[in-house]
Design a protein around this motif. Structure first.
Motif, PDB file in Angstrom:
ATOM      1  N   VAL A  44       0.838  -1.198   0.000  1.00 37.61           N
ATOM      2  CA  VAL A  44       0.000   0.000   0.000  1.00 37.61           C
ATOM      3  C   VAL A  44       0.874   1.250   0.000  1.00 37.61           C
ATOM      4  CG1 VAL A  44      -1.894   1.205   1.132  1.00 37.61           C
ATOM      5  CG2 VAL A  44      -1.700  -1.283   1.350  1.00 37.61           C
ATOM      6  N   LEU A  45       0.658   2.094  -0.988  1.00 35.92           N
ATOM      7  CA  LEU A  45       1.339   3.387  -1.080  1.00 35.92           C
ATOM      8  C   LEU A  45       0.336   4.484  -0.724  1.00 35.92           C
ATOM      9  CD1 LEU A  45       3.764   5.166  -2.007  1.00 35.92           C
ATOM     10  CD2 LEU A  45       2.762   5.096  -4.304  1.00 35.92           C
ATOM     11  N   ASP A  97       1.550  13.278 -10.873  1.00 34.87           N
ATOM     12  CA  ASP A  97       1.882  12.544  -9.661  1.00 34.87           C
ATOM     13  C   ASP A  97       1.500  11.071  -9.789  1.00 34.87           C
ATOM     14  OD1 ASP A  97       2.819  14.879  -8.585  1.00 34.87           O
ATOM     15  OD2 ASP A  97       1.125  15.199  -7.232  1.00 34.87           O
ATOM     16  N   ALA A  98       0.346  10.794 -10.387  1.00 35.72           N
ATOM     17  CA  ALA A  98      -0.078   9.399 -10.566  1.00 35.72           C
ATOM     18  C   ALA A  98       0.935   8.627 -11.399  1.00 35.72           C
ATOM     19  CB  ALA A  98      -1.454   9.350 -11.221  1.00 35.72           C
ATOM     20  N   ASP A  99       1.463   9.271 -12.437  1.00 39.61           N
ATOM     21  CA  ASP A  99       2.516   8.622 -13.235  1.00 39.61           C
ATOM     22  C   ASP A  99       3.694   8.234 -12.351  1.00 39.61           C
ATOM     23  OD1 ASP A  99       1.012   9.026 -15.510  1.00 39.61           O
ATOM     24  OD2 ASP A  99       2.194  10.733 -16.228  1.00 39.61           O
ATOM     25  N   ALA A 100       4.083   9.148 -11.470  1.00 37.99           N
ATOM     26  CA  ALA A 100       5.232   8.893 -10.597  1.00 37.99           C
ATOM     27  C   ALA A 100       4.926   7.790  -9.587  1.00 37.99           C
ATOM     28  CB  ALA A 100       5.630  10.174  -9.880  1.00 37.99           C
ATOM     29  N   TYR A 101       3.719   7.809  -9.007  1.00 41.46           N
ATOM     30  CA  TYR A 101       3.369   6.795  -8.017  1.00 41.46           C
ATOM     31  C   TYR A 101       3.354   5.400  -8.646  1.00 41.46           C
ATOM     32  CZ  TYR A 101       1.542  10.904  -5.510  1.00 41.46           C
ATOM     33  OH  TYR A 101       1.393  12.124  -4.901  1.00 41.46           O
ATOM     34  N   LEU A 102       2.735   5.290  -9.811  1.00 38.58           N
ATOM     35  CA  LEU A 102       2.663   3.987 -10.468  1.00 38.58           C
ATOM     36  C   LEU A 102       4.047   3.546 -10.944  1.00 38.58           C
ATOM     37  CD1 LEU A 102      -0.654   4.462 -12.457  1.00 38.58           C
ATOM     38  CD2 LEU A 102      -0.303   3.057 -10.425  1.00 38.58           C
ATOM     39  N   GLY A 103       4.835   4.498 -11.415  1.00 35.55           N
ATOM     40  CA  GLY A 103       6.200   4.167 -11.803  1.00 35.55           C
ATOM     41  C   GLY A 103       7.014   3.665 -10.631  1.00 35.55           C
ATOM     42  N   PHE A 104       6.839   4.283  -9.464  1.00 32.90           N
ATOM     43  CA  PHE A 104       7.534   3.845  -8.262  1.00 32.90           C
ATOM     44  C   PHE A 104       7.177   2.406  -7.916  1.00 32.90           C
ATOM     45  CE2 PHE A 104       7.116   3.167  -3.664  1.00 32.90           C
ATOM     46  CZ  PHE A 104       8.436   3.312  -3.262  1.00 32.90           C
ATOM     47  N   LEU A 105       5.901   2.071  -8.002  1.00 35.12           N
ATOM     48  CA  LEU A 105       5.484   0.715  -7.642  1.00 35.12           C
ATOM     49  C   LEU A 105       6.156  -0.332  -8.528  1.00 35.12           C
ATOM     50  CD1 LEU A 105       1.671   1.280  -6.980  1.00 35.12           C
ATOM     51  CD2 LEU A 105       3.446   0.784  -5.278  1.00 35.12           C
ATOM     52  N   THR A 106       6.385   0.000  -9.788  1.00 36.71           N
ATOM     53  CA  THR A 106       7.014  -0.979 -10.682  1.00 36.71           C
ATOM     54  C   THR A 106       8.476  -1.228 -10.333  1.00 36.71           C
ATOM     55  OG1 THR A 106       7.688   0.682 -12.328  1.00 36.71           O
ATOM     56  CG2 THR A 106       5.477  -0.281 -12.560  1.00 36.71           C
ATOM     57  N   THR A 107       9.081  -0.340  -9.536  1.00 37.99           N
ATOM     58  CA  THR A 107      10.494  -0.509  -9.173  1.00 37.99           C
ATOM     59  C   THR A 107      10.681  -1.299  -7.887  1.00 37.99           C
ATOM     60  OG1 THR A 107      10.675   1.500  -7.785  1.00 37.99           O
ATOM     61  CG2 THR A 107      10.944   1.766 -10.183  1.00 37.99           C
ATOM     62  N   ARG A 108       9.610  -1.590  -7.160  1.00 42.01           N
ATOM     63  CA  ARG A 108       9.727  -2.239  -5.870  1.00 42.01           C
ATOM     64  C   ARG A 108       9.750  -3.757  -6.033  1.00 42.01           C
ATOM     65  NH1 ARG A 108      12.101   0.805  -2.986  1.00 42.01           N
ATOM     66  NH2 ARG A 108      11.505  -0.518  -1.219  1.00 42.01           N
ATOM     67  N   PRO A 109      10.823  -4.421  -5.610  1.00 43.00           N
ATOM     68  CA  PRO A 109      10.905  -5.868  -5.792  1.00 43.00           C
ATOM     69  C   PRO A 109       9.846  -6.630  -5.007  1.00 43.00           C
ATOM     70  CG  PRO A 109      12.697  -5.071  -4.387  1.00 43.00           C
ATOM     71  CD  PRO A 109      12.029  -3.863  -4.967  1.00 43.00           C
ATOM     72  N   GLY A 138       0.789 -12.817  -1.681  1.00 42.76           N
ATOM     73  CA  GLY A 138       1.993 -12.034  -1.937  1.00 42.76           C
ATOM     74  C   GLY A 138       1.615 -10.591  -2.136  1.00 42.76           C
ATOM     75  N   ALA A 139       2.564  -9.706  -1.905  1.00 43.78           N
ATOM     76  CA  ALA A 139       2.252  -8.291  -1.991  1.00 43.78           C
ATOM     77  C   ALA A 139       2.015  -7.880  -3.428  1.00 43.78           C
ATOM     78  CB  ALA A 139       3.386  -7.473  -1.395  1.00 43.78           C
ATOM     79  N   THR A 140       0.951  -7.152  -3.646  1.00 44.02           N
ATOM     80  CA  THR A 140       0.683  -6.606  -4.964  1.00 44.02           C
ATOM     81  C   THR A 140       0.302  -5.156  -4.804  1.00 44.02           C
ATOM     82  OG1 THR A 140      -0.517  -6.958  -7.035  1.00 44.02           O
ATOM     83  CG2 THR A 140      -1.771  -7.259  -5.006  1.00 44.02           C
ATOM     84  N   GLY A 141       0.198  -4.420  -5.894  1.00 43.52           N
ATOM     85  CA  GLY A 141      -0.100  -3.008  -5.808  1.00 43.52           C
ATOM     86  C   GLY A 141      -1.534  -2.768  -5.409  1.00 43.52           C
ATOM     87  N   VAL A 158       6.743  -5.774  -4.727  1.00 43.44           N
ATOM     88  CA  VAL A 158       5.432  -5.598  -5.345  1.00 43.44           C
ATOM     89  C   VAL A 158       5.274  -6.601  -6.475  1.00 43.44           C
ATOM     90  CG1 VAL A 158       3.928  -4.013  -6.588  1.00 43.44           C
ATOM     91  CG2 VAL A 158       5.350  -3.160  -4.724  1.00 43.44           C
ATOM     92  N   GLY A 159       4.211  -7.380  -6.426  1.00 43.69           N
ATOM     93  CA  GLY A 159       3.996  -8.385  -7.457  1.00 43.69           C
ATOM     94  C   GLY A 159       3.713  -7.756  -8.810  1.00 43.69           C
ATOM     95  N   ALA A 160       4.033  -8.506  -9.850  1.00 43.05           N
ATOM     96  CA  ALA A 160       3.724  -8.056 -11.205  1.00 43.05           C
ATOM     97  C   ALA A 160       2.214  -8.073 -11.411  1.00 43.05           C
ATOM     98  CB  ALA A 160       4.416  -8.955 -12.213  1.00 43.05           C
ATOM     99  N   GLY A 161       1.770  -7.298 -12.360  1.00 47.92           N
ATOM    100  CA  GLY A 161       0.346  -7.293 -12.649  1.00 47.92           C
ATOM    101  C   GLY A 161      -0.302  -5.965 -12.350  1.00 47.92           C
ATOM    102  N   PRO A 162      -1.624  -5.936 -12.410  1.00 47.49           N
ATOM    103  CA  PRO A 162      -2.350  -4.673 -12.257  1.00 47.49           C
ATOM    104  C   PRO A 162      -2.342  -4.167 -10.828  1.00 47.49           C
ATOM    105  CG  PRO A 162      -3.890  -6.498 -12.363  1.00 47.49           C
ATOM    106  CD  PRO A 162      -2.539  -7.074 -12.639  1.00 47.49           C
TER     107      PRO A 162
END
Length: 218
Positions: free
Chosen positions: A26-27, A74-86, A215-218, A88-92
């Protein structure tokens, strides 16, 4: 998880921990970071009706300055950040928001239809941008409205607009609630409304996100 207009504070951290306990990463961003670290203004431990007008008078300029362009950048940055976190599971991902955060959640979902699979808004002006916004949303949607925020007639019109836009949704009035009912640090708090919110939100996430409690997901 987009906060309400009062911003980051202990109750939002508690809600984020509750959601994380179900297996989700959770962000919770500071919406007003351009103006400084949270909290930007001193908030009482309990926000009562007597203190609300003065607090909102100080917060409204910040809310009004948070333009749609800023929201999307800001939403672009938040979602981009989530993709960099190991972790955080892949997917939506899912986006949820409270009060003004509900509108921000809808804007985020509309701008990222390939990435946001679920969006939830609670006691917020989620339709403020009109039907054009709804037409861009491909996520599954749940909207939990305060009884004091919307009439049954207006709810019917909103749900017709969601249907016309082809949005897979549930949208309902939570009985006996007033604006802000999820927030336990305010006079608006309604415990049954908060529990209904969790029931609806977790059902939405379990049905749309890939990992859930495994597992952790976004």
């Amino acid at each position: 998880m987009y906060a309400d207009g009062f911003g980051l504070r202990p109750v939002l951290r508690e809600m984020a921990r509750e959601l994380a306990g179900h297996g989700y990463y959770v962000l919770v961003p500071n919406l007003f970071y351009r103006h400084g670290p949270a909290p930007l203004i001193e908030l009482p431990e309990h926000i009562g009706e007597e203190s609300r007008p003065a607090l909102m008078a100080r917060l409204m300029p910040l809310i009004e300055a948070h333009t749609a362009d800023r929201v999307l950048r800001d939403a672009d940055a938040y979602l981009g950040f989530l993709t960099t976190r190991p972790e955080v599971g892949a997917g939506p991902v899912a986006v949820t928001g409270y009060c003004i955060g509900g509108l921000l959640a809808m804007r985020t979902a509309a701008a990222h239809p390939g990435q946001v699979a679920a969006v939830a808004g609670f006691h917020g002006p989620v339709a403020a941008d009109g039907p054009g916004l709804l037409a861009e949303i491909t996520a599954r949607v749940h909207l939990g409205h305060a009884e004091s925020d919307i009439s049954p007639e207006a709810l019917g019109e909103l749900n017709q607009a969601l249907d016309a836009a082809g949005v897979d949704h549930t949208s309902e009035i939570y009985p006996g609630t007033v604006h802000g009912f999820t927030m336990s640090d305010t006079d608006a708090f309604n415990s049954s409304g908060l529990q209904r919110h969790w029931d609806r939100l977790l059902t939405l996430l379990d049905g749309t996100l890939t990992n859930g409690a495994d597992g952790a997901t976004g």
